[in-house]
Design an enzyme around this catalytic site. Structure first.
Site, PDB file in Angstrom:
ATOM      1  N   LYS A 160      19.183  35.052  22.494  1.00 11.13           N
ATOM      2  CA  LYS A 160      20.299  34.906  21.565  1.00 11.13           C
ATOM      3  C   LYS A 160      19.914  33.849  20.533  1.00 11.13           C
ATOM      4  O   LYS A 160      19.853  32.665  20.836  1.00 11.13           O
ATOM      5  CB  LYS A 160      21.568  34.442  22.264  1.00 11.13           C
ATOM      6  N   GLU A 212      16.694  21.810  26.830  1.00  6.87           N
ATOM      7  CA  GLU A 212      16.119  20.857  25.882  1.00  6.87           C
ATOM      8  C   GLU A 212      17.290  20.437  25.008  1.00  6.87           C
ATOM      9  O   GLU A 212      17.757  21.226  24.199  1.00  6.87           O
ATOM     10  CB  GLU A 212      14.993  21.557  25.118  1.00  6.87           C
ATOM     11  N   CYS A 214      16.461  17.099  17.288  1.00  3.30           N
ATOM     12  CA  CYS A 214      16.788  16.427  18.540  1.00  3.30           C
ATOM     13  C   CYS A 214      15.910  15.194  18.713  1.00  3.30           C
ATOM     14  O   CYS A 214      16.260  14.278  19.438  1.00  3.30           O
ATOM     15  CB  CYS A 214      16.601  17.386  19.716  1.00  3.30           C
ATOM     16  N   GLU A 267      24.815  11.025  18.987  1.00  2.00           N
ATOM     17  CA  GLU A 267      23.840  11.778  18.225  1.00  2.00           C
ATOM     18  C   GLU A 267      24.501  12.175  16.892  1.00  2.00           C
ATOM     19  O   GLU A 267      25.559  12.793  16.877  1.00  2.00           O
ATOM     20  CB  GLU A 267      23.440  13.025  19.017  1.00  2.00           C
TER      21      GLU A 267
END
Lengths: 558, 477
Positions: B192, B268, B302, B399
């Protein structure tokens, strides 16, 4: 709170006395069976009389202060072990531990709960801090401590094996040779691995130099089953300690005693406080607290698939702790017509009936090729009928009790389902005796794939024998389950052996043998029989976190 | 020329289907529900095209195909390992052939500068494919000496049908990170792509068909997380799931995997990565790396260096130079070759970043430059630098995933180790120093899956990548 009790004699400290006696002599297994076991039994039967009896028999014990010292913690084996100290449970609750052969209570053990787990995790975290004695210890020194623990377990082997038999209903000869032998071998394997666990170097593209560090993960939570209480405990702590982690262990509520004795040996070996913490208690309380703890970095569990799912879910919900699972099985054992029939019958029999069928690897779907089916069934029944049931400490007994009432009832229910669904009951098929959780060795023939006994994990002395016609057919049927822990193949044909072993969806495939588990070999499940591997190099990797260090260098002349 | 490719009627090269179809069994399908969703160019806010919207039923269809392709005796299972490697090599060739098209699609769909897409993303894809192509026939088991008269060897077998859920920040590269190792080891896969950026993944589908992978080996179902993503994570016939995205969703994925069939999970996830600059560092290098470390890809990495710890005595100078750098960062049309920074991916991310910038101002950090959106354009945010940031501020804990550089001060090594390790994240860390002892000490003490010394974002197919703590489970590459 630290608790020291030196003068309270339990039946286990008496066993210890007997053990000490034998340490000073040379003894073989026959001596063990003939002299030791009956005297143990007699000891357990007359605990009130025994103290003076013991002093009479073994006056020399007084002159061994070092041994007396280690018998200090020995009598403290019903407490929670945190920071190398013995603690009462925060709640003040205790739970009883039983002998499944007699249904008698052995003793009461402090019942750990969330607060006790918190306390243990705090100790384990403290022991894992950067700069702590454990973190700064050389790997070689860690190895030495693990070797020492193996030596101490070997020293107390007789005692531990006896405890395991009383608490786990396990045949003494099995406890002594296989469980304890496995513990010692596993610890020595892990201890020796330390000197070889190194970095890997990389030269990536560009002017860089890189290496990986295989670092300990941190605080590991470990939840142990009741079928191999000590052996599975060692499977968990050996690799974890080898890689430099600290642990919080919950032994099974049915069988916490041997783990607690080993706690005293961990202290004696000189592991820094907080490195190993043991909190006895129940799954929904202590077990759940471990799986969902925000400060535990990894959880390892051995037990049922149902609970394994809950543990991984809790790990996902809480802090994404790493998870390894070693769960249930419905392992196929495939016997081709060309195999050595004597050996196949015997190995298939042991593969299922070993430890009353209470093994995750139990060969509980036996597929036998059509042409030898009748003969195979006949011999298997003959073999199963040879059993002598009884107290697992008694010499000559070949089958002990199931672990508890719940398991006992579940097994009897499955046996009934087999009868109802049309399998042919060849022998056994019901309970045995009037005390203890004993079940007759049971063999079913004419079993088909859709019966409950051919699909569900029974965890009892019940052997299902099915018929197959072709190699492709049996591969398909063997793989047609959510489980994928182990499998056995019996054939002399090398092509069949390799074709089938490659095609089976199982973490371990044994060819012309079964249950050969050794510390060098990875063990674990495909599909819903588990996640990850235990033992071997593969298993040790599950206790490390890989760190990639990449450095800029001015020129890579390589 | 490239811009014309995703027209609604054109179709990919070598495929009769239309652009934006679901790719199953090497064929192009419409969604079962008949629904479609639009994908936008974040730089112009214009719709690029509509894509078939997959849902649970489409995932079922894809899994069925992947499952059939994985059956014992299937062409894929019988293919020699060398053959698998060769297919991956050929796929790398085709990606290289269509590099300009793929980079263009990527830029249109993500808003990343074209030159970055062309030289960084596509380069990474090609190298990753070739790296794993080389591994295909070198996956070996071990022979293990054991007690008793037994021979013990291990076989490293493919797991089965793997689900992969990929993010929008490096759509093609992250897809290749998942696809290449899975195919190298002989698995089949259901992917996906992120709903914001499905185009390059679907284009890759056409290349997979062109190369000649057997039908069902790779299946691509565009759609949304709560529908397609959830269907993949909880599917009983998917044996493994690999996810790249937020920690929040990572937790859901792992939970769903557990509840369904205990599928293996690699994650991850997010990061709040410390970049530690010691006083003895090469200051020019450190300033530039820290700058690129956080601003690269509009801060949408990230690995973003979103906590820069600078040693006290060089702090003012470091801040001064960093601000200078940030002010010079060229923002604009991603197809302009001078552009270093494009738009954020969508309104939701854009709003979140501006909210965090506001929190920084309110909580007392010193805004050195930027601090707001570009006045005249949609999703562009000015490169923003905060100094005098402290550990308790939201911008030092959460973040941001945007062009915001928080610079913190530290006094000594022990202190900075503790502060760097204080968060639940542990993806990457960087250290700038000339001192070998400091470098190695920090590399050992930092709790993160990757430590860069005197460099940043040095990610290579040969080196493992992944997170400690809540930044992930397992390793990629």
């Amino acid at each position: 709170m630290q608790i020291k009790i030196h003068h309270k004699l339990t039946s286990f400290s008496l066993l210890k006395l007997i053990y000490d006696l034998f340490l000073q002599t040379t003894w073989g297994s026959s001596l063990l069976c003939v002299i030791c076991i009956p005297s143990l039994l007699c000891v357990i039967c007359i605990p009130r009389v025994f103290p003076s009896f013991a002093r009479l028999l073994f006056p020399s014990i007084q002159s061994h202060p070092s041994r007396m010292q280690s018998s200090g913690p020995l009598v403290s084996l019903s407490w929670i072990f945190i920071n190398n100290e013995w603690h009462n449970s925060v709640s003040g609750k205790k739970f009883p531990v039983f002998n499944p052969a007699t249904e008698e209570k052995i003793c009461e053990v402090e019942e750990g709960d969330k607060e006790d787990i918190d306390k243990a995790v705090k100790a384990a975290r403290q022991a894992f801090q950067i700069g702590s004695p454990w973190r700064t210890m050389n790997a070689s020194e860690r190895g030495r401590l693990i070797y020492k623990l193996a030596d101490l377990i070997e020293r107390d082997r007789l005692l531990l094996a006896t405890m395991e038999s009383i608490n786990g209903g396990k045949l003494f000869s099995n406890s002594y040779t296989l469980d304890l032998g496995g513990c010692v071998a596993t610890l020595r394997y892990c201890a020796a691995y330390l000197s070889t666990n190194d970095c890997v170097f990389y030269f990536p593209d560009g002017n860089f130099f890189g290496y990986t560090r295989h670092e300990p993960i941190g605080v590991c939570g470990q939840i142990i089953p009741w079928n191999f209480p000590l052996f599975m405990f060692i499977w968990k702590i050996g690799p974890a300690l080898c890689c430099g982690n600290t642990v919080v262990v919950k032994p099974a509520e049915q069988t916490p005693l041997t783990a607690l004795h080993v706690a005293s040996l961990i202290q004696e070996a000189g592991f820094p406080p907080g490195v190993v913490n043991i909190v006895p208690g129940y799954g929904p309380t202590a077990g759940a607290a471990i799986s969902s703890h925000m400060d535990i970095d990894k959880v390892a569990f051995t037990g049922s698939t149902e609970v394994g799912k809950m543990i991984k879910e809790a790990a996902g919900k809480s802090n994404l702790k790493r998870v390894t699972l070693e769960l249930g099985g419905k392992s196929p054992f495939i016997v081709f017509a060309d195999s050595d029939l004597d050996s196949a019958v015997e190995v298939a029999h042991q593969a299922l009936f070993y430890h009353q069928g209470q093994c995750c690897i139990a060969a509980s779907r036996l597929f036998v090729e059509e042409s030898i089916y009748d003969e195979f069934v006949r011999r298997s029944v003959e073999r199963a009928k040879k059993y002598v049931l009884g107290n697992p400490l008694t010499p000559g007994v070949s089958q002990g009790p199931q672990i508890d009432k719940k398991q006992y009832e579940k097994i009897l229910d499955l046996i009934e389902s087999g009868k109802k669904e049309g399998a042919k009951l060849e022998c056994g098929g019901g309970p045995w005796g009037n005390k203890g959780f004993f079940i007759q060795p049971t063999v079913f023939s004419n079993v088909t794939d859709e019966m409950r006994i051919a699909k569900e994990e029974i965890f009892g002395p019940v052997q299902q024998i099915m018929k197959f016609k072709s190699l492709d057919d049996v591969i398909k049927r063997a793989n047609n389950t959510h489980y994928g822990l182990a499998a056995g193949i019996f054939t002399k044909d090398i092509d069949k052996a390799i074709t089938v072993s490659s095609a089976l969806q199982a973490g371990t495939v044994w060819v012309n043998c079964y249950s050969v588990v050794s510390p060098q070999c990875p063990f674990g499940g495909f599909k819903m029989s588990g996640n990850g591997r235990e033992l071997g190099e593969y298993g040790l990797q599950e206790y490390t976190e890989v760190k990639m260090v990449t450095m800029k260098i001015s020129q890579k002349n390589s | 020329e490239g811009r014309g490719v995703p027209g609604n009627t054109g179709g990919w090269p070598g495929s009769p289907g239309r652009a934006g179809d679901i790719f199953i069994n090497n064929e192009w399908h419409e969604s079962k529900s008949g629904k479609k969703f639009a994908t936008y160019n974040p730089s112009t806010l214009e719709k690029i095209c509509e894509v078939e919207e997959g849902d649970k039923l489409d995932v079922d269809k894809a899994v069925e195909a992947a499952h059939a392709a994985f059956q014992r005796g299937s062409p894929w299972r019988r293919l020699d390992a060398l053959g698998r490697g060769w297919l991956l090599h050929q796929l790398a060739d085709l990606v290289e052939r269509d590099r300009a098209i793929l980079a263009t699609l990527e830029t249109m769909d993500t808003g990343k500068p074209f030159l970055h897409a062309f030289f960084i993303d596509l380069e990474g894809c090609i190298k990753t494919l070739r790296y794993f192509a080389g591994w295909a026939d070198k996956i070996q088991g071990r022979t293990i000496p054991t007690d008793d008269n037994v021979v013990c060897f291990t076989r490293h077998e493919p797991i089965g049908v793997c689900g992969a859920i990929t993010p929008w920040n490096f759509p093609l590269l992250m897809l290749v990170w998942k696809l290449a190792p899975a195919l190298c080891c002989g698995n089949t896969i259901v992917v996906k792509p992120a709903e914001q950026t499905p185009l390059t993944a679907l284009y890759l589908g056409s290349l997979i068909k062109e190369v000649g992978f057997p039908p069902g080996v790779v299946n691509i179902v565009p759609g949304f997380g709560p529908t397609v993503g959830a269907a993949i994570s909880s599917h009983p016939h998917i044996s493994k799931i690999a996810f790249t995205g937020s920690t929040e969703v990572g937790k859901l994925v792992k939970e769903a995997a557990s509840r369904s069939n205990l599928k293996r999970v690699t994650l991850e996830l997010g990061g709040k990565n410390p970049c530690i600059v010691c006083a003895d560092a090469d200051l020019d290098l450190a300033v530039e790396c820290a700058h690129q470390g956080v601003f690269f890809n509009q801060g949408q990495c990230c690995t973003a260096a979103s906590r820069v710890f600078v040693e006290e005595q060089i702090y003012p100078e470091f801040v001064r130079r960093s601000v200078e750098y940030a002010k010079k960062r060229p923002i604009g049309d991603p197809f302009d070759i001078r552009t270093e920074q494009g738009p954020q991916i969508d309104q939701k991310q854009f709003d979140k970043i501006l909210d965090l910038i506001e929190s920084g101002k309110k909580e007392g950090a010193k805004l050195e430059c930027g601090g707001s959106a570009m006045e005249d354009r949609g999703l562009f945010i000015k490169p923003t630098v905060f100094s005098e940031v402290t550990d308790t501020m939201r911008i030092a804990k959460e973040e941001i995933f945007g062009p915001v550089q928080p610079i913190l001060k530290f006094k000594n090594i022990e202190e900075v180790i503790k502060r760097a390790n204080s968060l639940e994240y542990g993806l990457t860390a960087a250290v700038f120093t000339k001192n070998l002892d400091k470098a190695l000490k920090l590399a050992s003490a930092l709790e993160s899956g990757t430590v860069w010394i005197n460099c940043y974002n040095a990610i290579y197919a040969q080196a493992p990548f992944g997170g400690f703590k809540m930044s992930g489970n397992g390793r990629e590459l």
